[in-house]
Every structure is written in C-alpha cells, then in structure tokens.
Design a protein around this motif. Sequence first.
Motif, PDB file in Angstrom:
ATOM      1  N   GLY A 112       0.796  -1.214   0.000  1.00 56.45           N
ATOM      2  CA  GLY A 112       0.000   0.000   0.000  1.00 56.45           C
ATOM      3  C   GLY A 112       0.834   1.272   0.000  1.00 56.45           C
ATOM      4  N   PRO A 113       1.797   1.379   0.934  1.00 53.18           N
ATOM      5  CA  PRO A 113       2.597   2.613   0.966  1.00 53.18           C
ATOM      6  C   PRO A 113       3.385   2.862  -0.331  1.00 53.18           C
ATOM      7  N   VAL A 114       3.915   1.798  -0.940  1.00 54.43           N
ATOM      8  CA  VAL A 114       4.643   2.002  -2.199  1.00 54.43           C
ATOM      9  C   VAL A 114       3.686   2.446  -3.303  1.00 54.43           C
ATOM     10  N   LEU A 115       2.499   1.836  -3.334  1.00 52.51           N
ATOM     11  CA  LEU A 115       1.485   2.225  -4.311  1.00 52.51           C
ATOM     12  C   LEU A 115       1.136   3.712  -4.125  1.00 52.51           C
ATOM     13  N   ALA A 116       1.010   4.134  -2.867  1.00 51.26           N
ATOM     14  CA  ALA A 116       0.707   5.539  -2.583  1.00 51.26           C
ATOM     15  C   ALA A 116       1.833   6.437  -3.086  1.00 51.26           C
ATOM     16  N   ASP A 117       3.092   6.027  -2.828  1.00 51.17           N
ATOM     17  CA  ASP A 117       4.232   6.836  -3.285  1.00 51.17           C
ATOM     18  C   ASP A 117       4.257   6.941  -4.813  1.00 51.17           C
ATOM     19  N   ILE A 118       3.868   5.842  -5.495  1.00 47.33           N
ATOM     20  CA  ILE A 118       3.808   5.886  -6.961  1.00 47.33           C
ATOM     21  C   ILE A 118       2.754   6.895  -7.408  1.00 47.33           C
TER      22      ILE A 118
END
Lengths: 359, 323
Positions: free
Chosen positions: A130-136
């Motif tokens: 989730g956090p990586v998806l948000a950063d993307i």
Amino acid sequence: MYRKIVLGLAACLALSACGQNDGKKGDAAPAASGVQISGAGASFPAPLYAKWAELQKADTGLALNYQAIGSGGGIKQIKAKTVAFGATDKPLKPEELEADGLAQFPTVIGGVVPIVNLPDLQPGQLKLTGPVLADIFLGKVKKWNDPAIAALNAGAKLPNLPITVVHRSDGSGTSFLFTSYLTAVAPQWASVGASDAVKWPTGQGGKGNDGVSGYVKQTPGAIGYVEYAFAKQNGLPQASLQNAAGQFVAPTAESFAAAAAGADWTKAPGFYLLLINQPGAGAWPITGATFILIHKQQADAATGKAVLGFFDRAYSTGDAAASELAYVPLPAALKDQVRQSWSAVVGPDGKPVFTPAAK
Amino acid sequence: MTATTDIPPAVAAAPPRSAFGAAFDRGFEILCFASATFLLTALGGIVVSLAIGGWPAFQAFGFAFFTSAEWDPVQEIYGSAGAVAGTLISASLALLFALPLSFGIAIFLVELCPPVLRRPIGTAVELLAGIPSIVYGMWGLFVFAPWFAKHVQMPIMMSAKPGTLWEKITTGVPNGAGILSASIILAIMILPFIAATMRELLLTIPAQVRESAYGLGSTTFEVIRKVSLPYIRTGAIGAVMLGLGRALGETMAVTFIIGNAHGFPTSLFASGSTIASTIANEFAEATGVLHTSSLIALGLVLFIITFAVLAIARLLIGRQANL
C-alpha cells in the motif's frame, strides 16, 4: 443546401416524434400487466441488475427500469423521491441516512485492482504494498527500478522506465475505493484524501475503465486501476498487493470473498462498511460492496414490496449470474442480516412492506 | 387566409368577415411573436438558472473562482482558470489547424475541382460532420493517439535540445494523449462545418465577377486571392466563428483524449482539461453542494465565453459590412 438541411431537420423531428410515441406505448404495456419499479444510480452494478431483472421478469412479471446515471445521481434521485430505489458505490454514513430517512443495504461485492504495462514481467508477477502504491500515485517513486519496488520484487527484472500514473478522470466509486485504501494504509496520502474525485498529484486521467485501460495499454511503464470485473473480462495484467495479514495476494473471486467473510457487518449501522484492508490471510485489500438506498417510509407499500422482493429473489437465485459477470456474491450470513434489516421499511400503515419467507 | 389579405378593402368591409379576419390576424401576430420570443425566453431562463445554480460557488470563492487553477474535490476548493485555459488553447489550436485546410477544400471544390470529383469530395466532407463525437473520441484514443505518439510525439521529444523552450513545451507522457492531440481531433471535427459553409459562400459569387477578372487576364490564384476571398470575407468570419463555437463546447471527443488533468497545461503534450470535459467527467458523481455548484458555474463561464465569441463575430461582420 439549406433546403437539404431543412428537409433533414424535418425528417429528424418526424423520426424522433415517432420514437417518443413508441416509447410511450412500450412503457404503458408492462405497467398494465405487472409491477414496474424504477431505480437509478451506480453504473458498476448496472449489468448485474439488468441481468437479475431479465431472469426474474419471466417468473414475476416485474419490470425494472434501472438508469445507470452514477452514484451521485442515484443519491440525488432517491432523496428527491423520483425513483423507488437509489444505488451507490459509495455508502452513505449512518447520520446521512438518518437525515433523509433512508435505509441502506449491500447487494454484491466488487473491488479495485491495479493494472500495469510492464512488457518484461509476467502478468501478476509484480508485487506492491500500500505505501509504495501511494508513493507511486503521489509521484514520489518515479522509476520502475526504484529501490522501494525492487525490495519487494527480488529476482524480477525491473526496467529503468519512468512510471506513468493513470487514474480515472470521471468521478467514480472506483476512485473512491482506491483512494480510501491509500488513505487507510499510507499516512502520506492524507494530503490528497479519499473521494470519488480527488486532486491527483500526478498522471493522466482516462474516462471510465475503458479510458484508463486504454492509456495503460498504450504506455509502456504505466500503472492504473480499474474495477475487478473489467480487468478480468479484458485480461489486463494485474499487480499483487500486500494485505493486512502481510501476505501478497492476487485479485481473484476467492480473495474478494475472503475480504467479505472477514468483515464484521453486525457492528456497522446502515451497513456502512468499506472492505478496505480486511484481516484474513487471503483477503484482497481493496474490496467494497455496492449499495441500495430506499426510503424507510414508503408512500406506496406495493412499490416498496416490489423493490425488496426483487432483491430478496436476487439474493436467493442470482448468485450464479453474479459470478458469471465477475461480481462476488454476498456471504449467506450477511444476506440474512440484510433481510432482517428490511423490517425497518414500512408502508403508510406503519407495517413492514415486505416480509421475507421464513427459511 | 389568402382571402382575407388579398380582397380589396371595399369588398373586405363586409362586417362579419372583417371581424373574423381582424381577430385572426391579431392571433397570427401573437403566434409569430411568441415563436420569436420563445427562444429568447429559453436563453434567458438558462442563463438565470446557471447563475442561480452556480451562486454558492461564486459566493464561496468570489473572484478567485476565475483566477485560481486549483480544483480539489476533497478540500472543496474550486477555480475555473485551468479549465478555461485548456478550453481556449485547444479551441484556438484547432482553429489554427482547421482554417487553412478548410479554405483549401472549399477553393478546390468550387474553383479547381474536375466535375467528376466534386460530388464525392463534397459528400465526404459533409459526412465527416455527421460522425458522432463519441466516435471521434474512441478513434482518437485507440487509433490516433498510439499513431501520434509513435510518429509525431516521440520524434519531436527526442529531437528537442535539453534546456530550450522547445523542450519545455514538448515534454509529456509519450502516449499521444494531451492538449495537442485533442486540438487535432477538434480540428478534424470542425473542419467540415467551416469547409461546407465556405463552399456555399464561394458558390454565391456571381459568375460575371469571376469571369470579368479572368477576362482582364488574371491567373487562377489572382482571381481567388483578389476577387473571390474579398467577396466572401464577411460570411467567412461567420463560418470561422461557427467552427470556433463548436470547438469550445465539444465534450466527449476531448474528454477521451485530453488526459484530464486539472490546472494549467504546461506543454503541448501535457494533459489538460476543458470546461466541457470537466463537467462531463464530474457532474454525474458530484454530491457536495459546492462541487455541483462549481460545475454549474463552470457551465456559466463557458456560456459567457461562447457568447463573447459570437458577439465579436457579429461586431466584425458589422464592421466589414460598413466598409
């Protein structure tokens, strides 16, 4: 030239006039032979409601007129009492339901899946949290070979390709679910927030699931998100996500059902519950139900009875049709709970308009 | 009907008939007046309802609604500047592409075309006007955009020298969706309108005028430049404004291909949005009072822009006619 235009216009008018007449005749016929109910709202479940109506029409003679005008439109229409029921992907909060005297219940489950265009990777090979998806989607992670992505995908050949973010341009329950998920799992997403339309920090907007998948397909290195049913029917390459239990899961009918089964609906007044980041080892983290809105105080008991009767039959006999169209049916326990909640919908005499058959 | 008007006064003076005739005439007058004012009333009604619907937005944001490019449905902050800029840029670019082409089509069809080709080409241009805009949108997204990205956008982006202004206005996502693609699609859409009107105008030039010019020894080019074009100048402005009006309000095709990013477009290949595309995108799902009313206010802004374009056209035509 002008004469041609005038003649053409006259022909158009004549045609449309005929069309209107035909429409009136067509509408009048079923009203005389059976009950007709009207609904309006979310476009996501529209194909399923149409299918359910078609299946039931032969048995009950009930004609459903459902207009897929969008969740926002559905909420407005039911508040204005121009339709017998409204449909929305974005559930109303209990206090909102209270203010307008509405009852709300889920009908079917769907979800949102990230789709990617990475030619070197196998479909479903890419893993994200989730956090990586948000950063993307915030534009912070800009390349596919970024260490944050590489750490999750040991062994995968990640290209040195810029990431193109594709989001929905139109207000949509899909965006609502997706941004709700990012808000829930990534503190940095709070600057954007969750809604059916948000101020996207980066990327391109495609209109509808079609538009998003079109952009993703045409752009190497693109990532977008679409409804699960759409992704499945079109065979789009999806990414796996890490769920609340720490497992990487692929979006399948089973993982959606797992998310629905893990949820505790008894503690959700008005069935206000998003199935975001649910516990359970196999649960897909971006899951949500689509909902029906109906006035608790029915002016015409027959209409209310027809609406609830329609969904009662759909719960009993419509699961196969739902699965066929890549929706996920509700768990049996939840269906019974919904049926019990219908006692709150009463006619002018104060009695419930519909009593489900005892099992 | 004809009897009452054609009979000489002496005969019409017969009492019962005249009373009926007068009443009928009066009724007919009122009917005509009503038809004439009906549209005006409807127009006024639309303006008033847009203003009322958009009032909460104007009240909440004041003048900033027109100057700010912020569009944030979560924070409920709305400004129209980005959409207005996108609308004006895409419509002007479309006109820039469509104008020379439609002039070429019209002049060719009227002055140069062999009679065998006249009908097929003329019909093809008119058919182009009959294609629904959603079809242009789908074609633009699935066929035109990939081709455009590969054969136009990529070569331009690759050849741009880093650090130059050219590089700055040609950066973007290399998938063919953006302001420039939307403008090209728009140009194709307004082309038939301008070309068809232009052709009609050229056909109105009396044969003697042209023939006299040829008789004086002018070349074809000189006849077109010095006789035909000046002759139709007034009407041509009208035709162009008609096309511009359509480009400003075009919704579906643009929504598909412009990339739909709020805010000011920063380059030719960048995503942008127009007023019409923003409304089409968000109106169905807008639930908040401020969101809905901001979209209605956007509609009012578009109305004002279109009205201004038409007013300018009228003004130009009037001035030309006086010369």
